[in-house]
Enzyme design. Structure first.
Site, PDB file in Angstrom:
ATOM      1  N   LYS A 192       0.878  -1.173   0.000  1.00 34.58           N
ATOM      2  CA  LYS A 192       0.000   0.000   0.000  1.00 34.58           C
ATOM      3  C   LYS A 192       0.916   1.224   0.000  1.00 34.58           C
ATOM      4  O   LYS A 192       1.420   1.635   1.038  1.00 34.58           O
ATOM      5  CB  LYS A 192      -0.897  -0.011   1.244  1.00 34.58           C
ATOM      6  CG  LYS A 192      -2.237   0.688   1.092  1.00 34.58           C
ATOM      7  CD  LYS A 192      -2.154   2.169   0.794  1.00 34.58           C
ATOM      8  CE  LYS A 192      -1.838   2.997   2.009  1.00 34.58           C
ATOM      9  NZ  LYS A 192      -1.612   4.434   1.652  1.00 34.58           N
ATOM     10  N   GLY A 244       6.707   5.325   8.173  1.00 35.65           N
ATOM     11  CA  GLY A 244       5.857   6.516   8.187  1.00 35.65           C
ATOM     12  C   GLY A 244       5.960   7.219   9.518  1.00 35.65           C
ATOM     13  O   GLY A 244       6.945   7.053  10.250  1.00 35.65           O
ATOM     14  N   SER A 245       4.915   7.965   9.841  1.00 32.45           N
ATOM     15  CA  SER A 245       4.966   8.792  11.044  1.00 32.45           C
ATOM     16  C   SER A 245       4.751   7.943  12.304  1.00 32.45           C
ATOM     17  O   SER A 245       4.147   6.868  12.259  1.00 32.45           O
ATOM     18  CB  SER A 245       3.879   9.862  10.961  1.00 32.45           C
ATOM     19  OG  SER A 245       2.616   9.241  10.933  1.00 32.45           O
ATOM     20  N   GLY A 249       2.245   4.768  13.028  1.00 28.30           N
ATOM     21  CA  GLY A 249       2.902   3.545  13.502  1.00 28.30           C
ATOM     22  C   GLY A 249       2.270   3.033  14.790  1.00 28.30           C
ATOM     23  O   GLY A 249       2.071   1.824  14.964  1.00 28.30           O
ATOM     24  N   GLU A 266       9.432   1.667  10.916  1.00 30.99           N
ATOM     25  CA  GLU A 266      10.486   2.675  10.687  1.00 30.99           C
ATOM     26  C   GLU A 266       9.792   4.023  10.796  1.00 30.99           C
ATOM     27  O   GLU A 266       8.973   4.374   9.938  1.00 30.99           O
ATOM     28  CB  GLU A 266      11.091   2.514   9.292  1.00 30.99           C
ATOM     29  CG  GLU A 266      11.848   1.230   9.070  1.00 30.99           C
ATOM     30  CD  GLU A 266      13.188   1.191   9.780  1.00 30.99           C
ATOM     31  OE1 GLU A 266      13.631   2.223  10.323  1.00 30.99           O
ATOM     32  OE2 GLU A 266      13.793   0.108   9.797  1.00 30.99           O
ATOM     33  N   CYS A 300      13.739  11.011   6.873  1.00 31.41           N
ATOM     34  CA  CYS A 300      13.548  10.617   8.266  1.00 31.41           C
ATOM     35  C   CYS A 300      14.813  10.877   9.077  1.00 31.41           C
ATOM     36  O   CYS A 300      14.752  11.183  10.251  1.00 31.41           O
ATOM     37  CB  CYS A 300      13.159   9.157   8.334  1.00 31.41           C
ATOM     38  SG  CYS A 300      14.321   8.093   7.461  1.00 31.41           S
ATOM     39  N   GLU A 397       9.373  16.480  15.086  1.00 28.05           N
ATOM     40  CA  GLU A 397       9.878  16.307  13.717  1.00 28.05           C
ATOM     41  C   GLU A 397       9.083  17.250  12.800  1.00 28.05           C
ATOM     42  O   GLU A 397       7.859  17.152  12.719  1.00 28.05           O
ATOM     43  CB  GLU A 397       9.671  14.859  13.274  1.00 28.05           C
ATOM     44  CG  GLU A 397      10.211  14.598  11.881  1.00 28.05           C
ATOM     45  CD  GLU A 397       9.860  13.195  11.380  1.00 28.05           C
ATOM     46  OE1 GLU A 397       8.673  12.807  11.448  1.00 28.05           O
ATOM     47  OE2 GLU A 397      10.771  12.501  10.895  1.00 28.05           O
TER      48      GLU A 397
HETATM   49  P1  NAD Z   1       2.162   8.698   7.366  1.00 27.88           P
HETATM   50  O1  NAD Z   1       2.266   7.965   8.649  1.00 27.88           O
HETATM   51  O2  NAD Z   1       1.180   9.801   7.254  1.00 27.88           O
HETATM   52  O3  NAD Z   1       1.803   7.692   6.167  1.00 27.88           O
HETATM   53  C1  NAD Z   1       2.617   6.585   5.869  1.00 27.88           C
HETATM   54  C2  NAD Z   1       1.771   5.533   5.181  1.00 27.88           C
HETATM   55  O4  NAD Z   1       0.798   5.048   6.102  1.00 27.88           O
HETATM   56  C3  NAD Z   1       0.997   6.041   3.971  1.00 27.88           C
HETATM   57  O5  NAD Z   1       0.979   5.038   2.991  1.00 27.88           O
HETATM   58  C4  NAD Z   1      -0.392   6.254   4.537  1.00 27.88           C
HETATM   59  O6  NAD Z   1      -1.438   6.201   3.587  1.00 27.88           O
HETATM   60  C5  NAD Z   1      -0.498   5.097   5.512  1.00 27.88           C
HETATM   61  N1  NAD Z   1      -1.471   5.275   6.588  1.00 27.88           N
HETATM   62  C6  NAD Z   1      -1.955   6.422   7.114  1.00 27.88           C
HETATM   63  N2  NAD Z   1      -2.836   6.148   8.121  1.00 27.88           N
HETATM   64  C7  NAD Z   1      -2.874   4.799   8.238  1.00 27.88           C
HETATM   65  C8  NAD Z   1      -3.556   3.900   9.110  1.00 27.88           C
HETATM   66  N3  NAD Z   1      -4.383   4.339  10.080  1.00 27.88           N
HETATM   67  N4  NAD Z   1      -3.362   2.569   8.973  1.00 27.88           N
HETATM   68  C9  NAD Z   1      -2.498   2.103   8.021  1.00 27.88           C
HETATM   69  N5  NAD Z   1      -1.833   2.903   7.152  1.00 27.88           N
HETATM   70  C10 NAD Z   1      -2.011   4.233   7.268  1.00 27.88           C
HETATM   71  O7  NAD Z   1       3.635   9.191   7.028  1.00 27.88           O
HETATM   72  P2  NAD Z   1       4.102  10.075   5.782  1.00 27.88           P
HETATM   73  O8  NAD Z   1       3.679  11.483   6.033  1.00 27.88           O
HETATM   74  O9  NAD Z   1       3.695   9.421   4.518  1.00 27.88           O
HETATM   75  O10 NAD Z   1       5.691   9.945   5.895  1.00 27.88           O
HETATM   76  C11 NAD Z   1       6.474  10.797   6.667  1.00 27.88           C
HETATM   77  C12 NAD Z   1       6.920  10.097   7.927  1.00 27.88           C
HETATM   78  O11 NAD Z   1       7.640   8.907   7.598  1.00 27.88           O
HETATM   79  C13 NAD Z   1       7.878  10.928   8.739  1.00 27.88           C
HETATM   80  O12 NAD Z   1       7.534  10.855  10.107  1.00 27.88           O
HETATM   81  C14 NAD Z   1       9.223  10.265   8.506  1.00 27.88           C
HETATM   82  O13 NAD Z   1      10.179  10.453   9.514  1.00 27.88           O
HETATM   83  C15 NAD Z   1       8.833   8.837   8.376  1.00 27.88           C
HETATM   84  N6  NAD Z   1       9.877   8.091   7.667  1.00 27.88           N
HETATM   85  C16 NAD Z   1      10.644   7.207   8.378  1.00 27.88           C
HETATM   86  C17 NAD Z   1      11.685   6.518   7.735  1.00 27.88           C
HETATM   87  C18 NAD Z   1      12.536   5.527   8.483  1.00 27.88           C
HETATM   88  O14 NAD Z   1      13.178   4.701   7.831  1.00 27.88           O
HETATM   89  N7  NAD Z   1      12.588   5.556   9.802  1.00 27.88           N
HETATM   90  C19 NAD Z   1      11.925   6.732   6.389  1.00 27.88           C
HETATM   91  C20 NAD Z   1      11.126   7.649   5.702  1.00 27.88           C
HETATM   92  C21 NAD Z   1      10.093   8.314   6.357  1.00 27.88           C
END
Ligand code: NAD
Length: 494
Positions: A192, A244-245, A249, A266, A300, A397
């Site tokens: 996804k 993601g965030s 997570g 992550e 990130c 962040e």
């Molecule tokens: P996000 O959490 O908003 O979304 C990430 C993914 O999760 C998207 O595909 C989104 O559609 C999905 N999502 C959203 N709500 C969900 C739910 N309730 N259940 C399941 N899936 C859901 O994050 P973002 O804004 O896309 O990305 C930015 C974040 O990612 C930042 O916090 C960044 O630090 C982090 N990030 C971490 C790493 C790492 O390796 N540690 C790498 C890149 C980005």
């Protein structure tokens, strides 16, 4: 590296409609069950282009069922490891052949520099080959007679159906870190991608069958958080691998805990760049340029918390402010650009809300702090000085090109400030003192510590976070652990 910067692409894009894509479920390219779609937006122009299906719960269920059936049928996991390895190597070759096109698509989706996305597309290809090579190394071990009359050994087996959920900032590399080890170890996958960057992931879907990966082993559903939530809630998903965030997570981990599904996370960071008074300041500034501004802070591991030793603090601030003011922001397809726009209107609103917060907190801005007059989602490279430890800009962040700077007296204070955060993804240590560098490596609580460099990476080296920055590691041979269960076998030989 010779980077094939595209010429005349903006004019071409302006003249043609973007792609109308479909999702990959059970080896078929399909529309959403109810036919709904949503558009992607180019962050440089602010214009919509291309569209993807808006998956329904029915679509998610079909994708998970297809992955489950492929797993149960054993079409992939029972294939000899050498054949899985060959398919992953072929997938790597197919990706490399389309690296330029993949990089252009990612730029159009997330606005990051073409040079970064092109380099990333090549790394994505080599990651596929790396995990292809590792596919043939997965093995258990034998314990000769652990008890009298018994022989025992271990096996490493695939977990089952993996949900791979990715963010928009580095869509394909972060996908590869999940997809390739999952496939190398014989799992099935439902991907996804972020709703901001779905098209580049669907392009990869086009290569799956050609690489020799059987139908149903890799599936892709598109949509926003609700689609991700339906996926992680599905009872046939055995493991969720998420980047993601932290907020998302935590929601995912809570859902997974209900049925004891496995989870790797992550998450975000607020990584310190720790600058001692003996550091090579040119190198530090180059590290901040590449580790923070070149991605518009949308990494990130961005080194956005800058700790500077007292004796060089004022002189360093002058140089950092000059660096930030001179960053050439512009079209990410242009070889002269050093920073592109933010990726979405949501990200723009988030970063500018921190500018408002900084004004409310009365922070000292020494560069930037505004949104320039441009139709794209740009903000100025920004530096705030003398930022207190309890400022929201120090604690949270931002995920934008925003540095917060604080001074420290000595090594002990640097360690205390560096670790005074809920995050623990990465850190940069800048010093010519070798012994001090080694002490700092041990003292800083982060998944990666860079010394006199920043944001280098390789697929042989694990990546992941301490504390609220995540659970588990991606890349490197450690990544295989995240996609296998250990089975212990006892045989009565008496
Ligand atoms: P996000 O959490 O908003 O979304 C990430 C993914 O999760 C998207 O595909 C989104 O559609 C999905 N999502 C959203 N709500 C969900 C739910 N309730 N259940 C399941 N899936 C859901 O994050 P973002 O804004 O896309 O990305 C930015 C974040 O990612 C930042 O916090 C960044 O630090 C982090 N990030 C971490 C790493 C790492 O390796 N540690 C790498 C890149 C980005």
């Amino acid at each position: 590296m010779n980077i094939p910067f595209p010429k005349g692409l903006r004019e071409k894009w302006a003249a043609e409609a973007g792609p109308t894509t479909r999702m990959l479920i059970g080896g078929e390219w399909v529309d959403a069950d109810d036919g709904a779609r949503f558009a992607c937006t180019d962050p440089f122009t602010g214009q919509e282009w291309g569209s993807v299906p808006q998956a329904t719960e029915t679509d998610v269920d079909r994708a998970v069922q297809a992955a489950h059936q492929a797993f149960e049928a054993g079409v992939w996991r029972h294939m000899p490891a050498a054949s899985r390895a060959a398919a992953l190597r072929k997938l790597g070759d197919l990706i490399e052949a389309r690296a330029e096109e993949i990089a252009r698509t990612e730029v159009r989706e997330n606005g990051k520099l073409f040079s970064e996305m092109y380099y990333g597309a090549l790394a994505f290809a080599s990651d596929a080959r790396f995990f292809g090579a590792l596919a043939e190394t997965v093995h258990g071990y034998t314990i000769d007679r652990p008890l009298p009359g018994f022989s025992a050994w271990t096996r490493r087996e695939p977990i089952g159906v993996i949900a791979a959920i990715t963010p928009w900032n580095t869509p394909l590399n972060l996908l590869g870190w999940k997809l390739f080890p999952a496939l190398a170890t014989g799992n099935s996958v439902v991907i996804k991608p972020s709703e901001v960057t779905p098209i580049s992931t669907l392009m990869v879907g086009e290569l799956i069958a050609e690489a020799g990966i059987p139908s149903g082993v890799v599936n892709i559903v598109t949509g926003a958080g609700a689609v991700g939530q339906a996926l992680v809630s599905h009872p046939l998903v055995d493991k969720i691998c998420f980047t993601g965030s932290g907020a998302t997570g935590a929601k995912i981990a809570a859902i997974a805990a209900q049925r004891h599904a496995r989870v790797s996370l992550e998450l975000g960071g607020k990584s310190p760049n720790i600058v001692f008074d003996d550091a090579d300041i040119d190198a530090v500034l180059a590290g901040i340029a590449s580790g923070l501004f070149s991605t518009a802070g949308q990494a990130c591991n961005a080194g956005s918390r800058i700790l500077v030793q007292q004796g060089i603090y004022d002189a360093f601030l002058d140089r950092l402010a000059t660096l930030a003011r001179n960053v050439r922001w512009g079209d990410p397809l242009d070889p002269g650009s050093q920073m592109g726009p933010l990726s979405s209107t949501a990200q723009l609103a988030k970063v500018t809300s921190y500018f408002d917060c900084a004004r409310d907190e009365g922070l000292r801005v020494i560069a930037g702090g505004n949104r320039p007059d441009h139709g794209g989602f740009f903000v100025e490279p920004t530096v705030y000085a003398d930022v207190a430890m309890d400022s929201r800009l120090m604690l949270e962040e931002i995920f934008g090109p925003v540095a917060v700077v604080i001074s420290f007296q000595d090594e002990a204070e640097a360690i205390r400030i560096a670790n005074d955060t809920r995050f623990g993804l990465a850190a940069g240590v800048w010093t010519r003192d070798l012994a001090r560098a080694h002490r700092m490596i041990e003292a800083v609580r982060a998944g990666t510590v860079w010394v006199n460099t920043y944001r280098v990476g390789a697929h042989t080296i694990p990546f992941g976070g301490f504390k609220a920055s995540g659970i588990g590691r991606e890349t490197g041979i450690d990544a295989l652990d995240a996609y296998t269960e250990v089975k212990s076998v006892w045989v009565n030989i008496s």
